[in-house]
Design an enzyme around this catalytic site. Structure first.
Site, mmCIF file in Angstrom:
data_model
loop_
_atom_site.group_PDB
_atom_site.id
_atom_site.type_symbol
_atom_site.label_atom_id
_atom_site.label_comp_id
_atom_site.label_asym_id
_atom_site.label_seq_id
_atom_site.Cartn_x
_atom_site.Cartn_y
_atom_site.Cartn_z
ATOM 1 N N ASP A 19 -2.299 13.626 -46.451
ATOM 2 C CA ASP A 19 -1.429 14.798 -46.471
ATOM 3 C C ASP A 19 -2.240 16.072 -46.242
ATOM 4 O O ASP A 19 -1.764 17.007 -45.577
ATOM 5 C CB ASP A 19 -0.674 14.879 -47.799
ATOM 6 N N ASP A 65 -13.980 13.855 -53.418
ATOM 7 C CA ASP A 65 -13.947 15.309 -53.502
ATOM 8 C C ASP A 65 -14.714 15.952 -52.348
ATOM 9 O O ASP A 65 -14.302 16.970 -51.788
ATOM 10 C CB ASP A 65 -14.466 15.800 -54.861
ATOM 11 N N TYR A 87 -1.404 2.508 -57.881
ATOM 12 C CA TYR A 87 0.021 2.458 -57.569
ATOM 13 C C TYR A 87 0.639 1.100 -57.904
ATOM 14 O O TYR A 87 1.829 1.013 -58.192
ATOM 15 C CB TYR A 87 0.256 2.756 -56.087
ATOM 16 N N LYS A 132 -15.066 6.967 -55.147
ATOM 17 C CA LYS A 132 -15.529 7.769 -56.280
ATOM 18 C C LYS A 132 -16.507 6.908 -57.072
ATOM 19 O O LYS A 132 -16.365 6.683 -58.282
ATOM 20 C CB LYS A 132 -14.338 8.211 -57.140
#
Length: 349
Positions: free
Chosen positions: A246, A218, A140, A185
């Site tokens: 979320d 994941d 971001y 990850k």
């Protein structure tokens, strides 16, 4: 009488409506506990673009830096899609300007909300987790490039950025169930390998009494649905945290229920519901103010160190939900105004 300077950033969509709920909650707390909350309302996001051309005007930044705490409603909406400036620049900008690097998002499934969870009751019952998301690094905030056929968002993390948010997570775990699950990850991303190495080092040197587990993002996404009670404190980098929080917000049945606190090394903190601007219901008095009211409880606790006052807000919100009063997102018929009124009445009583 203690005085506190609170900056309100209503923003866009339902932001102005829920900001009314935030202010009324604080005013009621002030009356009950003898505090004087002084409010200043400033522009951010699309509303700021419309008024000044800048999603984060300098006047807003100055006011926030001098506040005791900041409440943000919401930013964004289709009105500003495709424009030269985006409302979300204001949100990212105020986080950076205030040095806010740790976002706390608690998720609980109570008896009142259990029936509204999309998961089976035996899976959702008893969920009580805290997501701690790093706020100032990652893709971001990395260098962005775009040409006709290619686009890139560079993901960068420094050791110092990872260290400071890791300490926030372990400190929070010490006050809860003493368990941290760190999300990355590391099987494919170099930034995640640095993340994992740094978390391991801080854990061993400073928080060895806490349980630490690493999981790939994941896998974390699957476990939040399959076994959400596995999680106590979930530590994650910026983008992964944005997505997972979320997802987790649906465990109690509505994203409208969740509040958040964005904290830095110094005050002020920024407190906001996580639901976004919801332009489709803006101006209709349909927003769920629960996330806002939860954010005000966090503002009182983390922003102003007023534990009794925070507990009073939380209890009033829980009692209102337990009474069966619900807004439309949870299948009820209460308006934003009606729900807020019930909460402030419960605080005052």
């Amino acid at each position: 009488m203690t005085k506190f300077n609170i900056v309100l950033l209503p923003g866009d969509g339902i932001g102005p409506e829920i900001t009314v709920a935030a202010r009324r909650t604080l005013e009621t707390i002030g009356t009950r506990f003898g505090h004087d909350f002084e409010f200043a309302s400033k522009l951010i996001g699309g509303a700021a673009i419309d008024a000044t051309g800048d999603p984060l005007p300098p006047d807003t930044v100055d006011a926030c830096k001098n506040a005791d705490a900041v409440f943000l409603g919401a930013v964004g909406g289709p009105k500003w899609d495709g424009g030269k400036r985006r409302p979300e620049e204001g949100l990212l900008g105020i986080r950076k300007a205030l040095g806010l690097f740790a976002n706390l998002r608690p998720v609980t499934v109570t008896e009142a909300t259990l029936a509204h969870s999309p998961l089976k009751p035996e899976v959702a019952h008893g969920v009580d987790l805290l997501i701690i998301r790093e706020l100032t690094g990652g893709a971001y905030f990395g260098e962005k490039k775009r040409d006709e056929d290619t686009a890139s968002d560079v993901c960068i993390y420094t050791v110092a950025e990872i260290e400071r948010v890791t300490r926030v997570a372990f400190e929070a775990a010490r006050k809860r169930r003493n368990s941290v699950i760190s999300v990355d990850k590391a099987n494919v991303m170099e930034t995640s390998r640095l993340w994992r190495e740094t978390v391991n080092r801080i854990h061993k040197a400073e928080f060895s009494e806490c349980k630490l587990e690493h999981t790939l993002v994941d896998t974390a996404a699957m476990r939040l649905i399959q076994r959400p009670r596995d999680f106590d404190v979930l530590l994650t980098e910026n983008m992964f945290g944005d997505i997972l929080s979320d997802e987790a917000s649906m465990l109690p049945g509505s994203i409208g229920l969740l509040g958040s606190a964005s904290l830095g090394a110094q005050k002020p903190g920024l407190f906001e519901p996580i639901h976004g601007s919801a332009p489709d219901i803006a101006g209709k008095d349909l927003a769920n103010p629960s996330g806002t009211i939860s954010s005000i409880a966090m503002l009182l606790l983390h922003g102003l160190s007023l534990a009794k006052e925070a507990a009073a807000v939380t209890t009033a919100l829980e009692n209102t939900l337990n009474s069966g009063l619900m807004t439309g997102d949870l299948g009820g018929k209460a308006s934003c105004t009606q729900f807020t009124q019930n909460v402030v009445d419960a605080i005052a009583s």
